[in-house]
Structures are given as C-alpha cells and as structure tokens.
Write a protein that holds these residues in place. Structure first.
Motif, PDB file in Angstrom:
ATOM      1  N   GLN A  49      -9.254   5.486  31.465  1.00 35.48           N
ATOM      2  CA  GLN A  49      -8.555   6.727  31.770  1.00 35.48           C
ATOM      3  C   GLN A  49      -7.740   6.597  33.060  1.00 35.48           C
ATOM      4  OE1 GLN A  49     -11.943   9.547  31.568  1.00 35.48           O
ATOM      5  NE2 GLN A  49     -10.534  10.801  30.341  1.00 35.48           N
ATOM      6  N   ASP A  62      -6.341  11.920  32.088  1.00 35.87           N
ATOM      7  CA  ASP A  62      -6.064  10.590  32.629  1.00 35.87           C
ATOM      8  C   ASP A  62      -5.520  10.685  34.050  1.00 35.87           C
ATOM      9  OD1 ASP A  62      -6.822   9.606  30.143  1.00 35.87           O
ATOM     10  OD2 ASP A  62      -4.770   9.150  29.498  1.00 35.87           O
ATOM     11  N   ALA A  73     -15.988   9.454  29.464  1.00 36.84           N
ATOM     12  CA  ALA A  73     -14.628   9.901  29.742  1.00 36.84           C
ATOM     13  C   ALA A  73     -14.615  11.309  30.329  1.00 36.84           C
ATOM     14  CB  ALA A  73     -13.793   9.856  28.467  1.00 36.84           C
TER      15      ALA A  73
END
Length: 138
Positions: free
Chosen positions: A35, A103, A120
């Motif tokens: 990410q 991200d 994530a």
C-alpha cells in the motif's frame, strides 16, 4: 486452568513488553508495504505540488515531522484520513478512489515512522479510527 511457573513468567514478560512498547509510543502497524509503495506515485501526482516532494510543506502544511499533526491537536488516524479523503486534493476533493486514498494514507504513515504490517489499511475503518497519529520523525 493452572499455569506452570515458567508459563506464568513468560506471559508476564510478554505483557510487560507490550506495556513498555505502548508507553514508549511505539506506533502500530496499520498498512502494508504494498500500500505504501502504491501510495508514493499517488502522492507525487496529487499532493507534492502543495505539500512538497519531501512532505515538508510548500503551499500546504507539512505532512511529516514534529509539526504533523499540529502539536496539541489530539489527531487520530480517523481525523486526518477524513480530511484527506473528503477535502483533498485541493481543487478536486474526493476525486481519488478509495484504494488510492488508503494507499496515500499508508504512504504518509510510512514516511512518519509507522511500521508496515500484514493487514491492509481499510478505507471505511480508517475514517472512524481513534488510533492517535503522532509523527515518529523528529
């Protein structure tokens, strides 16, 4: 369940280590390396013109170091991510995808000394996160 003396000592040592890390302000792992890597070009294309290639600020405020977030702001991942996702980039707020915003936040966290992990950063969960945001970069 009765613990052996050895197991009890080991459990106590592990809990002590977690407590020391928490007191030392060790930041949690909130994103993956993938990410943060994906966030770098998103930052360059959408943020660097205002916040600088080095995240130290130009027309916009610094996104790294002791002034990020502002001292005494009690900033959280959620409060900063909400501004990022709803008000940025300047002139085109909300124009990035959810993945791009996640991200981008991962990239900013990585540059502020937050470690990468195996889970994530999630767009929806990040909006309401109460995790304190304190730059580890001096």
């Amino acid at each position: 369940m009765k613990l052996s003396k050895f197991t009890g000592v080991m459990l106590g040592a592990a809990l002590s280590a977690v407590a020391v890390a928490a007191q030392a302000g060790t930041p949690p792992a909130l994103y993956t390396t993938a990410q943060a890597n994906a966030g770098a070009p998103v930052y360059t294309q959408n943020c660097a013109m205002c916040h600088g290639a080095d995240l130290k600020g130009v027309a916009g405020p610094a996104l790294i170091g002791p002034s990020f977030p502002a001292a005494g702001s009690a900033a959280t991942i959620g409060s900063v991510f909400t501004v990022l996702a709803q008000q940025m980039p300047a002139g085109q707020p909300g124009s990035l995808s959810h993945d791009q915003y996640a991200d981008l936040m991962a990239y900013i966290l990585s540059k502020n000394g937050y470690p990468a992990g195996s889970t994530a950063l999630d767009y929806t969960a990040s909006l309401s996160s109460k995790t304190p945001l304190v730059s580890q970069v001096k």
